[in-house]
Write a protein that holds these residues in place. Structure first.
Motif, PDB file in Angstrom:
ATOM      1  N   PRO A 238      -2.099   2.615   2.695  1.00 35.28           N
ATOM      2  CA  PRO A 238      -2.716   1.296   2.897  1.00 35.28           C
ATOM      3  C   PRO A 238      -2.617   0.761   4.311  1.00 35.28           C
ATOM      4  N   ALA A 337       3.571  -6.831  -1.353  1.00 39.13           N
ATOM      5  CA  ALA A 337       2.615  -6.782  -0.238  1.00 39.13           C
ATOM      6  C   ALA A 337       1.194  -6.636  -0.762  1.00 39.13           C
ATOM      7  N   ALA A 338       1.022  -5.812  -1.780  1.00 42.20           N
ATOM      8  CA  ALA A 338      -0.314  -5.601  -2.341  1.00 42.20           C
ATOM      9  C   ALA A 338      -0.857  -6.874  -2.974  1.00 42.20           C
ATOM     10  N   ARG A 340      -0.031  -9.948  -2.310  1.00 43.21           N
ATOM     11  CA  ARG A 340      -0.319 -10.931  -1.263  1.00 43.21           C
ATOM     12  C   ARG A 340      -1.593 -10.554  -0.509  1.00 43.21           C
ATOM     13  N   GLN A 341      -1.825  -9.260  -0.332  1.00 39.35           N
ATOM     14  CA  GLN A 341      -3.080  -8.840   0.281  1.00 39.35           C
ATOM     15  C   GLN A 341      -4.262  -9.307  -0.556  1.00 39.35           C
ATOM     16  N   ARG A 344      -4.675 -13.134  -0.251  1.00 39.55           N
ATOM     17  CA  ARG A 344      -5.010 -13.569   1.102  1.00 39.55           C
ATOM     18  C   ARG A 344      -6.383 -13.087   1.560  1.00 39.55           C
ATOM     19  N   THR A 345      -6.785 -11.891   1.142  1.00 46.61           N
ATOM     20  CA  THR A 345      -8.017 -11.301   1.678  1.00 46.61           C
ATOM     21  C   THR A 345      -9.123 -11.113   0.651  1.00 46.61           C
ATOM     22  N   MET A 348      -7.924  -5.339  -2.364  1.00 44.25           N
ATOM     23  CA  MET A 348      -6.672  -4.590  -2.434  1.00 44.25           C
ATOM     24  C   MET A 348      -6.979  -3.103  -2.359  1.00 44.25           C
ATOM     25  N   HIS A 349      -6.139  -2.388  -1.641  1.00 41.37           N
ATOM     26  CA  HIS A 349      -6.261  -0.950  -1.502  1.00 41.37           C
ATOM     27  C   HIS A 349      -6.180  -0.292  -2.882  1.00 41.37           C
ATOM     28  N   PHE A 423       2.614  -1.533   6.310  1.00 43.45           N
ATOM     29  CA  PHE A 423       1.817  -2.392   5.430  1.00 43.45           C
ATOM     30  C   PHE A 423       2.694  -3.500   4.837  1.00 43.45           C
ATOM     31  N   ARG A 426       3.292  -6.254   7.260  1.00 45.25           N
ATOM     32  CA  ARG A 426       2.106  -7.086   7.520  1.00 45.25           C
ATOM     33  C   ARG A 426       1.994  -8.219   6.504  1.00 45.25           C
ATOM     34  N   TYR A 427       2.282  -7.951   5.244  1.00 43.22           N
ATOM     35  CA  TYR A 427       2.066  -8.950   4.201  1.00 43.22           C
ATOM     36  C   TYR A 427       3.347  -9.564   3.640  1.00 43.22           C
TER      37      TYR A 427
END
Length: 484
Positions: A238, A337-338, A340-341, A344-345, A348-349, A423, A426-427
């Motif tokens: 990711p 992290a996933a 939150r990704q 936030r975005t 998800m990967h 990754f 980052r999150y």
């Protein structure tokens, strides 16, 4: 008069209904029906609505420049779509309608109701299958039953695609290209803009995304040129830009699946890109597989699991655990992290979709329906067939052979697919200062990350618990079936 009814196919290129309608020589107009209440019922994410509406604005401008009128009407929901379409057809004197088929149950019921109504008016409805590479009822086993195991389906799918040897769809014969000077009109632009503006999304959420057909094809060509060759090598990591990012364009129809397939197939001739291209084509096959499962087992659209015995699983009803999962506070860094990704975005990967779905349904043993809905409420590429198929695969209620043995270790997945923790950092910034080892298991260094929660459940014992739960559900199901 001929009508092109646009749905989840917001493009002009690779669009058979548009091409066929224009080939007849009769006047052609286009229609899109807004159904915001249906979006509510289907838990369509606000970001996905924004993407669709922005793409619709581009489509209207493109059609107008080519001499085609686009009418956008507010039908409310699918029930309202039947009356709205019938009234529009009568008002405009439409004799033929051209559209791409849609396969979820609600969409099928809408189209059946439309067909019955149009028959009263003597209007012909032409359906096409540009939303898939192989239509859902095309492939069956030797016994005439649907494929329910992907490996067998993929083998037959490859044979069918090789035999069909599809070429690029012909470009539409636009009226403007034959000398007509009339510019088309975009009726209902204000409706689209009002609905979009009513979403009131922050720029931080929308800025990374580029809606519309033009951006989708540019993204496809850039991926094939620069990333496809390394797709197999990097797609599971990711922190790397290893995926195509085209799921949104494919789900909203701003990119034709056939064009994606043909671009990848051409790359098969390049030895440096062959392995990546073959792997990515496999992902397109997965997309078709889940659509044929959804279409041939319509009970899935009513919330039923594919494996009926799993209805008897005794899920945990733990709202605190579910909320921790939603907010990325489970204590497992890659899971958090996933999640939150996603929030936030709006994306998800794929590797992480499997991990987080399996964590909810196996480690927390919370009903997968809750996670499926949460994903749809946030994903810009939210697609019922793929989302449902992915969740049921992860929860082991779907198309599997021995499903409940599959339990991802969030720690092992973290070490394997985000080895340096880039990754995660980052999150989950509260872990960013940890070293490459500690960032995967921060509970071993609690003084260094006081703001990060401890794991809400232990990984040890999860597999055994899940196995037992599935055995009990299976035993109960067999007793019910035997009338005991």
């Amino acid at each position: 008069m001929r009508l092109v009814w646009f749905r989840n196919d917001l493009r002009c290129h690779g669009h058979t209904p548009l091409t066929q309608a224009l080939a007849g020589g009769d006047p052609v107009i286009a229609l899109y029906l807004l159904c915001p209440r249906q979006w509510d019922d289907h838990d369509v994410a606000p970001l996905r609505r924004w993407y669709v509406l922005e793409s619709l604005l581009e489509l209207g401008d493109t059609l107008a420049a080519k001499g085609i009128d686009l009418h956008v009407l507010d039908a409310g929901d699918f029930d309202g779509a039947v009356d709205t379409l019938a009234d529009f057809v009568a008002e405009q004197g439409v004799r033929e309608i051209f559209c791409n088929r849609e396969y979820p149950l609600n969409e099928l019921n809408r189209d059946r109701a439309v067909a019955r109504r149009l028959e009263q008016y003597g209007v012909r409805l032409h359906g096409f299958d540009d939303g898939v590479l192989v239509p859902p009822r095309t492939l069956s086993t030797g016994k005439g039953t649907p494929y329910t195991v992907f490996t067998a389906y993929k083998k037959r799918w490859d044979q069918w695609m090789d035999d069909a040897d599809p070429g690029a769809l012909p470009a539409p014969a636009w009226p403007a290209s034959s000398g007509a000077s009339k510019k088309g009109r975009f009726y209902g632009r204000d409706r689209v803009e009002a609905l979009r503006d009513g979403l009131d999304l922050p720029d931080t959420l929308t800025a990374p995304w580029q809606p519309g057909e033009t951006a989708a094809y540019r993204q496809l060509y850039d991926f094939v040129e620069h990333q496809l060759g390394d797709y197999k090598r990097y797609r599971d990591f990711p922190a790397e830009p290893g995926t195509s990012g085209l799921s949104t364009a494919l789900s909203a129809g701003t990119l034709a699946p056939l064009d994606a397939y043909l671009a990848a197939r051409r790359a098969l001739a390049d030895s440096g890109a062959r392995e990546g291209a073959a792997t990515w084509i496999g992902e397109l096959a997965w997309r078709d597989f889940y659509r044929q499962i959804m279409h041939r087992f319509p009970q899935l659209a009513t919330g039923a699991p594919f494996r009926p015995e799993t209805r008897l699983l005794q899920w945990h009803d733990n709202d605190a655990h579910f909320q921790a999962w939603c907010e990325g506070r489970t204590g497992y860094p890659l899971v958090d992290a996933a999640m939150r990704q996603l929030v936030r975005t709006g994306w998800m990967h794929n590797r992480l979709r499997m991990l987080t779905a399996m964590f909810l349904s196996k480690h927390l043993f919370i009903d997968w329906h809750r996670g499926e809905r949460f994903f749809m409420q946030h994903l810009i590429d939210g697609d019922f067939a793929s989302n449902n198929g992915g969740w049921q695969w992860s929860a082991s209620t779907g198309t599997d052979v021995a499903p409940y043995f599959r339990v991802f270790s969030p720690i092992r997945q973290s070490h394997r697919f985000d080895p340096q923790g880039r990754f995660i950092a980052r999150y989950v910034p509260e872990l960013a200062e940890l070293d490459d080892e500690s960032i995967h298991e921060p509970w071993k260094q609690p003084l260094l990350c006081p703001d990060y929660p401890a794991p809400i459940v232990a990984h040890k014992g999860v597999k055994e618990f899940v196995q037992q739960a599935f055995r009990q559900a299976g035993d109960a199901w067999r007793q019910q079936e035997n009338g005991q």
